[in-house]
Design an enzyme around this catalytic site. Structure first.
Site, PDB file in Angstrom:
ATOM      1  N   ASP A   1       1.102   6.533   5.131  1.00  0.00           N
ATOM      2  CA  ASP A   1       1.350   5.448   6.334  1.00  0.00           C
ATOM      3  C   ASP A   1       2.579   5.409   7.144  1.00  0.00           C
ATOM      4  O   ASP A   1       3.715   6.165   6.953  1.00  0.00           O
ATOM      5  CB  ASP A   1       1.127   4.266   5.926  1.00  0.00           C
ATOM      6  CG  ASP A   1       1.896   3.870   4.555  1.00  0.00           C
ATOM      7  OD1 ASP A   1       2.903   4.388   4.429  1.00  0.00           O
ATOM      8  OD2 ASP A   1       1.286   3.249   3.882  1.00  0.00           O
TER       9      ASP A   1
ATOM     10  N   ASN B   1      -1.107  -7.076  -3.950  1.00  0.00           N
ATOM     11  CA  ASN B   1      -2.416  -7.554  -3.736  1.00  0.00           C
ATOM     12  C   ASN B   1      -3.691  -6.793  -3.590  1.00  0.00           C
ATOM     13  O   ASN B   1      -4.866  -6.714  -3.131  1.00  0.00           O
ATOM     14  CB  ASN B   1      -2.360  -8.393  -2.273  1.00  0.00           C
ATOM     15  CG  ASN B   1      -2.067  -7.337  -1.380  1.00  0.00           C
ATOM     16  OD1 ASN B   1      -2.061  -6.005  -1.445  1.00  0.00           O
ATOM     17  ND2 ASN B   1      -1.879  -7.825   0.017  1.00  0.00           N
TER      18      ASN B   1
ATOM     19  N   HIS C   1      -3.427  -3.428  -2.432  1.00  0.00           N
ATOM     20  CA  HIS C   1      -3.820  -2.269  -1.513  1.00  0.00           C
ATOM     21  C   HIS C   1      -2.879  -1.231  -1.729  1.00  0.00           C
ATOM     22  O   HIS C   1      -2.272  -0.987  -2.659  1.00  0.00           O
ATOM     23  CB  HIS C   1      -2.807  -2.865   0.062  1.00  0.00           C
ATOM     24  CG  HIS C   1      -1.442  -2.923  -0.136  1.00  0.00           C
ATOM     25  ND1 HIS C   1      -0.707  -3.903   0.071  1.00  0.00           N
ATOM     26  CD2 HIS C   1      -0.611  -1.678  -0.213  1.00  0.00           C
ATOM     27  CE1 HIS C   1       0.708  -3.564   0.081  1.00  0.00           C
ATOM     28  NE2 HIS C   1       0.795  -2.436  -0.308  1.00  0.00           N
TER      29      HIS C   1
ATOM     30  N   GLU D   1      -5.210  -3.268   3.365  1.00  0.00           N
ATOM     31  CA  GLU D   1      -5.129  -4.411   2.942  1.00  0.00           C
ATOM     32  C   GLU D   1      -6.518  -5.057   2.275  1.00  0.00           C
ATOM     33  O   GLU D   1      -7.319  -4.295   2.522  1.00  0.00           O
ATOM     34  CB  GLU D   1      -4.428  -5.551   3.760  1.00  0.00           C
ATOM     35  CG  GLU D   1      -3.206  -5.085   4.458  1.00  0.00           C
ATOM     36  CD  GLU D   1      -2.081  -5.566   3.466  1.00  0.00           C
ATOM     37  OE1 GLU D   1      -2.039  -5.394   2.283  1.00  0.00           O
ATOM     38  OE2 GLU D   1      -0.895  -5.736   4.165  1.00  0.00           O
TER      39      GLU D   1
END
Length: 268
Positions: free
Chosen positions: A67, A137, A139, A144
């Site tokens: 990313d 979380n 990801h 996400e």
């Protein structure tokens, strides 16, 4: 999914570096998928140490990062290009023309940039070994929760939790990007091997959800249950919420016996 539990984060980094070293030694033109964030830093330190000792050359390596922040200049200290240069690229013999990130500036179409990145990965022959971390979380990359499990490289809006988790890396006068370009979940799943590293108690719930929870877009990392060659390297703190730790440790011992007898097998 192979689960290997180590005493601490340093042992996780050493184990991950050994996997990367094996790929580079075994394949003529290896393709690495790389990650940023705090977890891989020790891995990159280990690889730099190996390189300086003459045990790991990156001359023939091509790399693709997971990313990059949207509309950020590559020379910006907060860009992931700058992160990779500071932690790995500038300290090894990799040809930086063969290192790629999914960049997208404010004048470029994110959809076109995503398609272009996917094309580059295919032209390189696909990713042999993808390094991953995991967010609190669940990801992977910047995919996400609720991200499509069939997604490809695209632009994503970051959750408030991710922004809060990453805010420690930005000073008060720095603009923190709220969007990023990221490899999709399907792109990650195309890698021949996936090596996920997780350390620390703050990752324990995400690790549990990934390994023992349902395969769900609510925990994007849980898709790795469906990967043929997913290897999960975690320290004791990250493993602290797993109920079957004794089994994972027992299975790892049996796998080590097989490796001693028949050799350490990769299908890169």
């Amino acid at each position: 999914m192979q689960i290997i539990i180590y005493d601490d984060s340093q042992e996780v980094a050493i184990a991950a570096a050994t996997w990367v070293q094996s790929l580079i030694k075994e394949k003529e033109n290896p393709v690495l998928g790389l990650a940023t964030g705090s977890t891989p830093i020790r891995l990159y330190q280990e690889l730099v140490t190996m390189h300086k000792a003459g045990n790991c050359s990156f001359t023939n390596v091509t790399s693709f990062n997971l990313d990059e922040y949207h509309s950020i200049n590559e020379s910006d200290p907060q860009s992931y290009r700058s992160f990779m240069k500071a932690n790995l690229f500038d300290h090894v013999d990799i040809n930086q023309d063969n290192t790629f990130l999914p960049t997208c500036n404010q004048d470029q179409n994110p959809r076109e940039q995503g398609l272009s990145y996917e094309k580059k990965i295919k032209q390189a022959g696909g990713i042999d070994l993808q390094i991953l971390g995991i967010g609190a979380n669940g990801h992977i990359g910047f995919n996400e929760p609720t991200s499509s499990l069939t997604s490809r490289t695209r632009i994503k809006t970051l959750t408030q939790q991710t922004l809060t988790d990453n805010s420690r890396l930005f000073s008060e006068n720095e603009l923190q990007p709220a969007m990023a370009m990221t490899m999709g979940i399907a792109t990650i799943m195309d890698a021949r091997y996936v090596l996920l590293m997780a350390t620390g108690k703050n990752k324990a719930q995400a690790v549990k959800d990934m390994i023992t929870g349902a395969v769900s877009a609510n925990c994007p990392a849980s898709i790795l249950q469906m990967h043929e060659n997913a290897v999960i390297l975690i320290d004791k703190e990250a493993a602290s919420m797993l109920n079957d730790q004794s089994y994972y440790q027992w299975a790892d011992k049996q796998n080590r016996k097989l490796n001693d007898e028949f050799g350490f097998y990769h299908n890169f």
